[in-house]
Design a protein around this motif. Structure first.
Motif, PDB file in Angstrom:
ATOM      1  N   LEU A  45       2.381   1.979  -3.382  1.00  0.00           N
ATOM      2  CA  LEU A  45       1.113   2.096  -4.295  1.00  0.00           C
ATOM      3  C   LEU A  45       1.003   3.801  -4.053  1.00  0.00           C
ATOM      4  CD1 LEU A  45      -1.092  -0.806  -5.041  1.00  0.00           C
ATOM      5  CD2 LEU A  45      -0.092   0.811  -6.644  1.00  0.00           C
ATOM      6  N   LEU A 104      -4.278   5.312 -10.425  1.00  0.00           N
ATOM      7  CA  LEU A 104      -2.950   5.476 -11.272  1.00  0.00           C
ATOM      8  C   LEU A 104      -3.273   5.330 -12.474  1.00  0.00           C
ATOM      9  CD1 LEU A 104      -0.024   5.638 -10.586  1.00  0.00           C
ATOM     10  CD2 LEU A 104       0.271   3.381 -10.910  1.00  0.00           C
ATOM     11  N   ILE A 115       1.362   6.668  -6.681  1.00  0.00           N
ATOM     12  CA  ILE A 115       0.141   7.826  -7.105  1.00  0.00           C
ATOM     13  C   ILE A 115       0.468   9.332  -7.101  1.00  0.00           C
ATOM     14  CG2 ILE A 115      -1.997   8.524  -6.483  1.00  0.00           C
ATOM     15  CD1 ILE A 115      -2.515   5.679  -6.078  1.00  0.00           C
ATOM     16  N   LEU A 132     -14.247  -9.525  -8.435  1.00  0.00           N
ATOM     17  CA  LEU A 132     -13.215 -10.147  -8.801  1.00  0.00           C
ATOM     18  C   LEU A 132     -12.780 -10.878  -7.423  1.00  0.00           C
ATOM     19  CD1 LEU A 132     -10.495  -7.808 -10.511  1.00  0.00           C
ATOM     20  CD2 LEU A 132     -11.293  -9.998 -11.342  1.00  0.00           C
ATOM     21  N   PRO A 133     -11.867 -11.847  -7.565  1.00  0.00           N
ATOM     22  CA  PRO A 133     -11.511 -12.756  -6.267  1.00  0.00           C
ATOM     23  C   PRO A 133     -10.831 -11.820  -5.470  1.00  0.00           C
ATOM     24  CG  PRO A 133     -10.428 -13.554  -8.191  1.00  0.00           C
ATOM     25  CD  PRO A 133     -11.329 -12.798  -8.800  1.00  0.00           C
ATOM     26  N   GLU A 134     -10.887 -12.316  -4.214  1.00  0.00           N
ATOM     27  CA  GLU A 134     -10.365 -11.522  -3.328  1.00  0.00           C
ATOM     28  C   GLU A 134      -8.684 -11.458  -3.617  1.00  0.00           C
ATOM     29  OE1 GLU A 134      -9.811 -11.466   1.735  1.00  0.00           O
ATOM     30  OE2 GLU A 134     -11.379 -12.860   0.547  1.00  0.00           O
ATOM     31  N   PHE A 135      -7.950 -10.284  -2.930  1.00  0.00           N
ATOM     32  CA  PHE A 135      -6.663 -10.173  -3.702  1.00  0.00           C
ATOM     33  C   PHE A 135      -5.635 -11.269  -2.677  1.00  0.00           C
ATOM     34  CE2 PHE A 135      -2.444  -8.295  -2.129  1.00  0.00           C
ATOM     35  CZ  PHE A 135      -1.774  -8.282  -3.126  1.00  0.00           C
ATOM     36  N   PHE A 157     -15.623   6.417 -14.647  1.00  0.00           N
ATOM     37  CA  PHE A 157     -14.973   5.348 -15.162  1.00  0.00           C
ATOM     38  C   PHE A 157     -14.609   4.711 -13.790  1.00  0.00           C
ATOM     39  CE2 PHE A 157     -10.518   3.780 -15.091  1.00  0.00           C
ATOM     40  CZ  PHE A 157     -10.791   2.730 -16.134  1.00  0.00           C
ATOM     41  N   LEU A 158     -14.312   5.380 -12.617  1.00  0.00           N
ATOM     42  CA  LEU A 158     -13.841   5.047 -11.397  1.00  0.00           C
ATOM     43  C   LEU A 158     -14.988   4.266 -10.693  1.00  0.00           C
ATOM     44  CD1 LEU A 158     -10.990   7.599  -9.873  1.00  0.00           C
ATOM     45  CD2 LEU A 158     -10.744   4.798 -10.700  1.00  0.00           C
ATOM     46  N   ILE A 184      -6.826  -2.977  -2.907  1.00  0.00           N
ATOM     47  CA  ILE A 184      -5.542  -2.677  -3.614  1.00  0.00           C
ATOM     48  C   ILE A 184      -5.602  -2.492  -5.270  1.00  0.00           C
ATOM     49  CG2 ILE A 184      -4.902  -4.853  -3.980  1.00  0.00           C
ATOM     50  CD1 ILE A 184      -2.196  -3.263  -2.628  1.00  0.00           C
ATOM     51  N   TYR A 185      -6.770  -3.135  -5.673  1.00  0.00           N
ATOM     52  CA  TYR A 185      -7.057  -2.925  -7.254  1.00  0.00           C
ATOM     53  C   TYR A 185      -7.462  -1.523  -7.490  1.00  0.00           C
ATOM     54  CZ  TYR A 185      -7.151  -8.059  -7.192  1.00  0.00           C
ATOM     55  OH  TYR A 185      -6.968  -9.402  -7.192  1.00  0.00           O
ATOM     56  N   PHE A 186      -8.245  -0.979  -6.513  1.00  0.00           N
ATOM     57  CA  PHE A 186      -8.931   0.442  -6.979  1.00  0.00           C
ATOM     58  C   PHE A 186      -7.475   1.425  -6.886  1.00  0.00           C
ATOM     59  CE2 PHE A 186     -11.261   4.122  -5.785  1.00  0.00           C
ATOM     60  CZ  PHE A 186     -12.070   4.229  -6.871  1.00  0.00           C
ATOM     61  N   LEU A 187      -6.564   1.223  -6.118  1.00  0.00           N
ATOM     62  CA  LEU A 187      -5.286   2.030  -6.045  1.00  0.00           C
ATOM     63  C   LEU A 187      -4.596   2.044  -7.440  1.00  0.00           C
ATOM     64  CD1 LEU A 187      -3.680   1.699  -2.679  1.00  0.00           C
ATOM     65  CD2 LEU A 187      -4.951   3.538  -3.423  1.00  0.00           C
ATOM     66  N   TYR A 229      -6.001  11.075 -17.467  1.00  0.00           N
ATOM     67  CA  TYR A 229      -6.240  12.484 -17.393  1.00  0.00           C
ATOM     68  C   TYR A 229      -5.077  13.289 -18.012  1.00  0.00           C
ATOM     69  CZ  TYR A 229      -6.598  17.172 -15.115  1.00  0.00           C
ATOM     70  OH  TYR A 229      -6.540  18.335 -14.887  1.00  0.00           O
ATOM     71  N   ILE A 273      -4.843   8.568 -13.604  1.00  0.00           N
ATOM     72  CA  ILE A 273      -4.157   9.951 -13.480  1.00  0.00           C
ATOM     73  C   ILE A 273      -3.338   9.916 -14.886  1.00  0.00           C
ATOM     74  CG2 ILE A 273      -2.011  10.936 -12.712  1.00  0.00           C
ATOM     75  CD1 ILE A 273      -2.787   9.476  -9.813  1.00  0.00           C
ATOM     76  N   TYR A 309       0.727  -1.168  -0.069  1.00  0.00           N
ATOM     77  CA  TYR A 309      -0.111   0.101   0.006  1.00  0.00           C
ATOM     78  C   TYR A 309       0.767   1.157  -0.120  1.00  0.00           C
ATOM     79  CZ  TYR A 309      -4.331  -2.421   0.758  1.00  0.00           C
ATOM     80  OH  TYR A 309      -5.526  -3.278   0.601  1.00  0.00           O
ATOM     81  N   SER A 340     -15.734   0.971 -12.452  1.00  0.00           N
ATOM     82  CA  SER A 340     -14.752   0.100 -12.295  1.00  0.00           C
ATOM     83  C   SER A 340     -14.727  -0.246 -10.727  1.00  0.00           C
ATOM     84  CB  SER A 340     -13.284   0.739 -12.211  1.00  0.00           C
ATOM     85  OG  SER A 340     -13.049   1.539 -11.352  1.00  0.00           O
ATOM     86  N   TYR A 341     -15.066   0.458  -9.571  1.00  0.00           N
ATOM     87  CA  TYR A 341     -15.297   0.304  -8.351  1.00  0.00           C
ATOM     88  C   TYR A 341     -16.415  -1.071  -8.275  1.00  0.00           C
ATOM     89  CZ  TYR A 341     -15.890   0.394  -3.299  1.00  0.00           C
ATOM     90  OH  TYR A 341     -15.859  -0.164  -1.946  1.00  0.00           O
ATOM     91  N   ILE A 397     -13.575  10.657 -15.952  1.00  0.00           N
ATOM     92  CA  ILE A 397     -12.666   9.812 -14.812  1.00  0.00           C
ATOM     93  C   ILE A 397     -13.466   9.212 -13.918  1.00  0.00           C
ATOM     94  CG2 ILE A 397     -10.521   9.791 -13.567  1.00  0.00           C
ATOM     95  CD1 ILE A 397      -9.362  11.297 -15.968  1.00  0.00           C
ATOM     96  N   ILE A 399     -12.760  15.295 -16.231  1.00  0.00           N
ATOM     97  CA  ILE A 399     -12.602  14.753 -14.641  1.00  0.00           C
ATOM     98  C   ILE A 399     -13.963  14.062 -14.443  1.00  0.00           C
ATOM     99  CG2 ILE A 399     -12.864  15.715 -12.191  1.00  0.00           C
ATOM    100  CD1 ILE A 399     -10.933  17.697 -13.045  1.00  0.00           C
ATOM    101  N   PHE A 452      -6.409   1.391 -10.132  1.00  0.00           N
ATOM    102  CA  PHE A 452      -7.194   1.981 -11.164  1.00  0.00           C
ATOM    103  C   PHE A 452      -6.842   3.483 -11.200  1.00  0.00           C
ATOM    104  CE2 PHE A 452     -10.063  -0.435 -13.755  1.00  0.00           C
ATOM    105  CZ  PHE A 452      -9.690  -1.830 -13.619  1.00  0.00           C
ATOM    106  N   LEU A 464     -14.892  -4.199  -9.663  1.00  0.00           N
ATOM    107  CA  LEU A 464     -13.815  -4.983  -8.757  1.00  0.00           C
ATOM    108  C   LEU A 464     -14.538  -5.712  -7.638  1.00  0.00           C
ATOM    109  CD1 LEU A 464     -11.361  -2.280  -8.798  1.00  0.00           C
ATOM    110  CD2 LEU A 464     -10.856  -4.365 -10.145  1.00  0.00           C
TER     111      LEU A 464
END
Lengths: 184, 149, 111
Positions: A8, C9, A12, A107-110, A96-97, C2-5, C15, C12, A5, A100-101, A93, A90, C7, A104
């Motif tokens: 990542l 990226l 970002i 999806l299977p768990e991480f 899109f987010l 963690i997948y969302f983080l 954009y 960004i 985390y 995608s949320y 995006i 914006i 996404f 997601l």
């Protein structure tokens, strides 16, 4: 998985700096930071092959991008005046987010992949190819067609770059045009 | 060896350090390449590292010294050789019945000369990627900065 | 999560591609999108407390990370480098012809 985390979030932040800085040279350096963060993320995710390749490729990308900007007049980008484009992007995006949320969630768990294809490679890779590195045995034996396609794409990209940067044909055309203008 | 009194390139400190480290970088690339099937690495990583070592020479000593070591004609030949070698290995797989078959003897596990055609394919990929990326960088460097002002 | 983080990226980079006017900034955006997609593939194949897919002498094969996404991404990284170099070549050629990296100025010069 706390370190993943942290890496990542640092990536970002680096990406935001790379996009929003006005000086082009510092935004390229910030891009290099994102790539190095990706190298560390690959190491945490147990992919040493990818970490080696990503580290070297990142250095080469940095050299190429700096080559493109050094010696040019434009060092600073101008602020974008068009607020409509920014607002619309914006909104796009954010939509899109949100989508995608929602996707997601299914999806299977991480950390618990449900892909069953790799079980065959893990069990029989050593016996059938004799290579201890399973990634190499996948890219050069089980799925060598992928690598053949990759070699084709690489060849085409290099050919395209050499064709764009060639000297002979373009200069001849320019001089001919200049001569024609002078003749008139 | 490379003369560091040339006017081209960077300062004397950079040139001296480059002469010391360039052999190690090249050796590391060859190690990564040849041990691709038993340790992390392979043709892609080895190719990029060796291309980077020549680019290192070019950045430190200027383009003439690097082009003496490996000029454009030879790198074009190396790239084409890599592509041809890879497709030849693929077609030789018909000896075993199918395209891309691993027809050679697998040998003993965890040895350097094992795993059949994987070592040969790694060398082919290395020639292709290394020569291709060096060629790209040479094309970018030799392009004159000009344009209207 | 963690997948969302990952996404974020990606978005960004998106954009940057959509709004910036400088060609080098657009190339940087494409690179960021590339990184995000590579990272997402590796995240999908990760197994919790797994070990890397490189076997050693006399070890049991157990809980190995999925080698398939790693093999796919390995080729994708090198292709990304070649594509970046191609884009830079096109950008340098445009700079030589028009004397600027700004796409709006290029449009005005042409019209």
């Amino acid at each position: 998985m706390l370190e993943l985390y942290i890496v990542l979030i640092l990536m970002i932040i680096g990406a935001i700096i790379a996009v929003e800085t006005k000086s082009i040279l510092s935004s390229i350096v910030a891009l290099g930071k994102v790539g190095l963060g990706l190298t560390i993320a690959f190491l945490i995710l147990k992919a040493p092959d990818l970490a080696i390749v990503q580290l070297v490729v990142e250095i080469l990308t940095l050299i190429i991008l700096i080559r493109a900007t050094l010696g040019r007049d434009v060092k600073y980008t101008k602020e974008n005046q068009n607020w409509g484009v920014k607002f619309l992007s914006i909104i796009l995006i954010i939509i899109f987010l949100i989508f995608s949320y929602n996707v997601l969630q299914s999806l299977p768990e991480f950390g618990n992949p449900i892909l069953k294809v790799a079980d065959y490679y893990i069990e029989n890779g050593m016996k059938e190819t004799g290579a201890a590195n399973l990634v190499t045995s996948v890219i050069l034996d089980f799925r060598a067609f992928d690598t053949l396609g990759e070699a084709t794409v690489l060849f085409t990209a290099i050919l395209g770059a050499l064709a764009v940067l060639r000297k002979n044909g373009i200069k001849d055309k320019d001089t001919k045009e200049n001569k024609g203008v002078q003749g008139d | 060896m490379i003369n560091n009194r040339d006017s081209q390139g960077m300062s004397v400190i950079v040139k001296t350090i480059t002469r010391l480290t360039i052999g190690l970088i090249l050796l590391y690339g060859v190690y990564i390449l040849l041990h691709g099937h038993i340790t992390p690495g392979g043709g892609f990583a080895g190719g990029v590292i060796i291309a980077l070592s020549f680019i290192h020479i070019m950045l430190a000593f200027g383009k003439n010294v690097a082009l003496e070591k490996l000029n454009q004609t030879w790198s074009k030949i190396f790239e084409s050789t890599g592509a041809l070698l890879f497709i030849t290995i693929a077609f030789l797989g018909f000896f075993g019945g199918v395209f891309f078959n691993n027809f050679l003897d697998k040998g003993e596990h965890f040895e350097l000369f094992s795993a059949g055609t994987i070592l040969l394919s790694n060398i082919a990929i290395f020639l292709k990627v290394g020569a291709g990326l060096f060629l790209l960088f040479v094309a970018l460097v030799l392009f004159k900065i000009g344009g209207r002002k | 999560m963690i997948y969302f983080l990952c996404f974020i990226l990606f978005s960004i980079g998106l954009y940057s591609i959509l709004t910036k006017r400088n060609l080098i900034k657009i190339i940087i955006g494409i690179s960021i999108v590339d990184y995000a997609i590579n990272l997402f593939f590796i995240l999908v194949g990760y197994r919790m407390n797994g070990r890397s897919p490189i076997l050693e002498k006399g070890e049991e094969i157990e809980r190995i990370v999925d080698p398939l996404p790693q093999a796919v991404v390995l080729t994708s990284i090198v292709i990304g480098l070649a594509v970046t170099a191609l884009l830079v070549a096109i950008a340098i050629r445009i700079y030589e012809k028009y004397g600027t990296f700004d796409i709006n100025e290029i449009k005005e010069l042409k019209g």
